[in-house]
Design an enzyme around this catalytic site. Sequence first.
Site, PDB file in Angstrom:
ATOM      1  N   GLU A 125      35.658  40.169 -49.224  1.00 26.12           N
ATOM      2  CA  GLU A 125      34.582  39.211 -48.984  1.00 26.12           C
ATOM      3  C   GLU A 125      33.429  39.428 -49.948  1.00 26.12           C
ATOM      4  O   GLU A 125      32.977  40.562 -50.154  1.00 26.12           O
ATOM      5  CB  GLU A 125      34.049  39.339 -47.548  1.00 26.12           C
ATOM      6  CG  GLU A 125      32.912  38.386 -47.244  1.00 26.12           C
ATOM      7  CD  GLU A 125      32.316  38.565 -45.861  1.00 26.12           C
ATOM      8  OE1 GLU A 125      31.813  37.584 -45.295  1.00 26.12           O
ATOM      9  OE2 GLU A 125      32.358  39.703 -45.342  1.00 26.12           O
TER      10      GLU A 125
ATOM     11  N   GLU B 297      31.163  34.033 -36.848  1.00 25.02           N
ATOM     12  CA  GLU B 297      30.258  35.120 -37.199  1.00 25.02           C
ATOM     13  C   GLU B 297      28.838  34.572 -37.350  1.00 25.02           C
ATOM     14  O   GLU B 297      28.257  34.568 -38.434  1.00 25.02           O
ATOM     15  CB  GLU B 297      30.709  35.816 -38.492  1.00 25.02           C
ATOM     16  CG  GLU B 297      30.019  37.161 -38.712  1.00 25.02           C
ATOM     17  CD  GLU B 297      30.304  37.764 -40.066  1.00 25.02           C
ATOM     18  OE1 GLU B 297      30.498  38.984 -40.138  1.00 25.02           O
ATOM     19  OE2 GLU B 297      30.331  37.011 -41.068  1.00 25.02           O
TER      20      GLU B 297
ATOM     21  N   GLN C  28      35.421  32.798 -41.875  1.00 22.40           N
ATOM     22  CA  GLN C  28      34.305  32.983 -40.949  1.00 22.40           C
ATOM     23  C   GLN C  28      33.298  31.859 -41.153  1.00 22.40           C
ATOM     24  O   GLN C  28      33.177  31.314 -42.249  1.00 22.40           O
ATOM     25  CB  GLN C  28      33.640  34.350 -41.153  1.00 22.40           C
ATOM     26  CG  GLN C  28      34.537  35.507 -40.744  1.00 22.40           C
ATOM     27  CD  GLN C  28      33.934  36.863 -41.025  1.00 22.40           C
ATOM     28  OE1 GLN C  28      33.151  37.043 -41.954  1.00 22.40           O
ATOM     29  NE2 GLN C  28      34.308  37.852 -40.218  1.00 22.40           N
TER      30      GLN C  28
ATOM     31  N   ASP D 145      34.045  33.070 -46.262  1.00 23.81           N
ATOM     32  CA  ASP D 145      32.921  32.924 -45.335  1.00 23.81           C
ATOM     33  C   ASP D 145      32.129  31.684 -45.741  1.00 23.81           C
ATOM     34  O   ASP D 145      31.531  31.646 -46.819  1.00 23.81           O
ATOM     35  CB  ASP D 145      32.045  34.173 -45.385  1.00 23.81           C
ATOM     36  CG  ASP D 145      30.957  34.168 -44.331  1.00 23.81           C
ATOM     37  OD1 ASP D 145      30.127  33.234 -44.358  1.00 23.81           O
ATOM     38  OD2 ASP D 145      30.922  35.076 -43.494  1.00 23.81           O
TER      39      ASP D 145
END
Length: 268
Positions: A152, A249, A213, A187
């Site tokens: 990530e 998240e 996420q 993400d």
Amino acid sequence: MIIETTAGPVRLAANLKWMYTEVPFEERFDAAAASGFTGVEFASPYELPAERIRELLDQSGLEQVLINTPAGPAGSATIMGAAFVPGAREEFRAGVLSALEYATVLGAPVVHVMAGLRPAAAEPELAFANYVANIGWAAEQARGAGIRIVLEAINKRDQPRYGLESMETAAAVAEAVDPATVGVLFDVYHAQVDRGNVIERFERLAPLVGHIQIADNPGRGEPGTGEIAYEGVLARIAASDYAGWIGCEYGPIGRTDEGLAWTKRISA
């Protein structure tokens, strides 16, 4: 939790670090299950024995979908991971092995290998070469355990010194090491802050995406509290070949259960 988009269903997992903070950590499993979640994720399971977390998962009927590798202690060079830190190889390897042991007990199919901060005094090329070598070693261990690792990138506004420059860099590392074992953690919040064009970038990286996420921007609250058009984003994910979980998240702006109204708006 499964919600319907205009292009089909997606599976949501509750992030128990960010959500249900109204109750102690061990009570968050039941709270997530009561809201309709069947999967959970959280960065650090290491404060409890793996067997205890397994018990909490079983009692609440939940699946563990992702954990992170351990972070170093507060104030240390490895506070956000050890992979990018020259001289921290032994700490990195011990952390990977610990994560794989926990993931095996918990049944988690994916481990996020945290890159960490690039030391200010480190040569960028040396730090990056060290990182790639570390990911190669981690991939060998994960392959034997039947677990996928994901990488990530954190946006530079929130963490200017984070090692991975972008999701595209993460994808290049995954391709170079072993794309069957190493993937990208996409993400949406970090992608939006980094440079936007979320759907276009997801479509380019989709073959390598191993986990997703979500949070809105600004504020990192639940979808619908910011600028990201999540109806379109989630529909595009549903239309892709991605079949994994989407981790929530985000930090709810109010009570977690009340904030979940966004899932009903998407489904409607």
